[in-house]
Design an enzyme around this catalytic site. Structure first.
Site: not given
Ligand code: TEU
Ligand code: CA
Length: 561
Positions: A22, A26, A30, A99, A201, A258, A332-333
């Site tokens: 950051d 805030d 960013d 993305d 995605d 993905e 991130h998932d």
């Molecule tokens: O993720 C798609 C996806 O199928 C999964 O990884 C999901 O995050 C989760 O496991 C569902 O149970 C992509 C992105 O990486 C994710 O951050 C988004 O939320 C999703 O698509 C929708 O755009």
């Molecule tokens: Ca910021």
């Protein structure tokens, strides 16, 4: 014969901008914050940065719900910031991919606002609208990835729209050529700004079976499984090919799709069209389900190494002639890799290094998720109020409504929630780990005094320095990039071992995947122990006539010839 490409030889670093750094205090990461840290990323040995969505968004799903593809989210900065980000990345001889989220938009995108306004406007067909069936029930029984139906009824026009994710993420109608054209134009607009490719995605969800059948459903389940009707749909190849011909083929870029439930055969098929690369590589999810119950992603099971071996063998052999792998263990998932596949307590450092060894010696392009390089761990908040992720919050609500006990549901969330990976990057031991001086949008992991970048840089034995070393080793040994993969000890339940072979080069990798100490006979002659050890996570080797004594998570890479 190898087909050399820059993106095959690259190491990718994934940034989740909200949680990275950051710059204006805030509480939200960013673009300028990223710019401040580019030297850090470059120093690690990174070639390509993958930036999660930075576009304008109401943040129902942290930027995966885009309301304008050509504007930047206010929290993150503006187009000028993005221009300087691209410049600063290129100046350092790195590349950047964005993305591309085109399966759906936000419901606040102007296309959807117009689309929902009447039955017969010119945007109606940009999304997937259907009448209810049998007394106005949803058109199919499909379950959304975030819980509940994939269909939401819209009062205004009395029809349902499809959303595979949140109701604020309506699916675009790719059957409509106008939609596709607008997307291709948008892609060109970004490529002309100088970016070097895309992470696409949920790209294998864009083509839906137009007969919209119900999914299979067991009697105890509330919803059916729509996946067979929206994954790898009938026109998917045609769309990707069209995207290539109408825009992507004009640029020297990299693309990574993905793709849930894609399979090796599709990965091969989609890697090429008429001698041109289509999807350069894909993220398959097979390693992401090895430790999950078949029915629910929320039920965490033990790690089965033999299963992991099978998956790597299948993909490494499957894509050795045609296609290319993407190597990742987290993003991130997903939970933090050291907490999930390693041991985030007494062997945090050893196991994080072991996992890095595996990733950096596999065929394919490795993707490091921010914080992985210092061994960041899961967060396990004890209070649902601390979680931010829509998927997690929905899960909590739905399960409690079913009458399940809070403690049980919280246990699942602590292990599996996507927020494990979304806590702020831990830069130093100052307030909020140096991420921000104000209140962060999501709490910092309380272990930041112990685990942070500054400390890791100052400790030559840290996970960070191990990453840096092994990245360099990979770059200096082309056989680790292009070499053939030959599994060893395939039946062994706790040692993962394989050979990489390229022309006259030969490498041997040995990983103790668990914390039990053990001895193992290596079926390859290692002449002398110091001879060609490229890297290991212990100070010495316990080797006796090809019998290796392996300590917890011990990993070794030899160059045999
Ligand atoms: O993720 C798609 C996806 O199928 C999964 O990884 C999901 O995050 C989760 O496991 C569902 O149970 C992509 C992105 O990486 C994710 O951050 C988004 O939320 C999703 O698509 C929708 O755009
Ligand atoms: Ca910021």
């Amino acid at each position: 014969m190898v087909n050399r490409r820059w993106w095959k030889e690259a190491i990718v670093y994934q940034i989740y901008p909200r949680s990275f750094n950051d710059s204006n205090q805030d509480g939200i990461g960013d673009i300028q914050g990223i710019i401040e840290k580019l030297d850090y990323i470059k120093n690690l040995g990174i070639d390509v940065i993958w930036l999660c969505p930075i576009y304008e968004s109401p943040n129902a799903d942290n930027g995966y719900d885009i309301s304008d593809y050509k504007s930047i989210m206010d929290d993150f900065g503006n187009l000028d910031d993005v221009k300087s980000l691209i410049e600063e990345i290129h100046k350092r001889d790195m590349k950047v991919i964005f993305d591309l989220v085109v399966n759906h938009t936000s419901d606040e995108h102007e296309w959807f606002i117009k689309s929902r306004s009447s039955l017969d406007n010119e945007y109606r067909d940009y999304y997937i609208w259907k009448e209810g069936k049998d007394n106005n029930k949803p058109p199919t029984n499909w379950e959304s990835f975030f819980g509940g139906s994939t269909w939401t009824f819209d009062e205004k026009t009395e029809e349902y729209y499809l959303h595979l994710f949140d109701e604020k993420q309506p699916d675009l109608n790719w059957e409509n050529k106008k939609v596709r054209n607008k997307i291709y134009k948008m892609i060109r607009w970004w490529l002309d700004k100088g970016i070097d490719g895309f992470r696409m995605d949920v790209i294998n969800m864009i083509s839906k079976d137009q007969s919209f059948p119900d999914g299979q459903k067991d009697s105890h389940e509330d919803y059916g499984d729509g996946k067979p009707y929206f994954l790898n749909g009938p026109r998917l190849y045609e769309y990707i090919k069209e995207m290539g011909e109408e825009v992507l083929f004009d640029y020297d870029i990299m693309t990574v799709g993905e793709t849930l439930n894609f399979g090796v055969e599709n990965a091969k098929k989609f890697s090429e069209f008429n001698g041109k690369e289509l999807l350069d590589m894909v993220f398959h999810f097979e390693l992401m389900s090895v430790d999950r119950d078949d029915e629910s992603k929320w039920i965490k099971e033990d790690i089965d190494l033999k299963e992991i071996k099978k998956i790597y063998k299948k993909w490494n052999h499957g894509l050795c002639e045609k296609g290319w792998n993407a190597i990742y263990l987290g993003n991130h998932d997903q939970p933090r890799i050291v907490s999930r596949f390693g041991n985030d307590k007494e062997y945090r450092i050893e196991s994080a290094k072991m996992l890095a060894t595996m990733m950096m010696t596999m065929p394919g392009t490795p993707y490091i998720y921010q914080g992985e390089e210092i061994g960041m761990t899961n967060v396990a908040f004890n209070d649902i109020g601390k979680y931010r992720d829509v998927e997690t919050i929905n899960h909590y609500r739905i399960e409690l409504n079913k009458g399940r006990a809070k403690v049980e549901v919280m246990k699942e969330i602590q292990k599996v929630s996507r927020d494990n990976a979304r806590t702020p990057m831990q830069w130093n031991d100052n307030l909020n780990a140096g991420f921000t001086q104000s209140t962060p949008w999501i709490n910092v992991n309380s272990n930041y005094k112990e685990i942070n970048v500054e400390k890791s840089i100052n400790d030559s034995d840290s996970v960070y320095h191990y990453y840096k070393n092994i990245i360099e080793i990979r770059k200096n040994n082309i056989g680790l990039i292009y070499g053939r993969y030959k599994p060893l000890l395939e039946e062994h339940e706790s040692v993962f071992s394989y050979i990489r072979e390229f022309k006259r080069e030969k490498y041997l990798v040995i990983l103790n995947f668990f914390e039990q100490e053990l001895s193992v006979e290596i079926p390859i002659n290692i002449k002398s122990k110091e001879q060609k050890l490229l890297i290991s996570n212990y100070d010495d080797i316990k080797l006796n006539n090809n019998i290796l004594n392996l300590r917890p998570y011990e990993s070794l890479v030899f160059k045999l010839s």
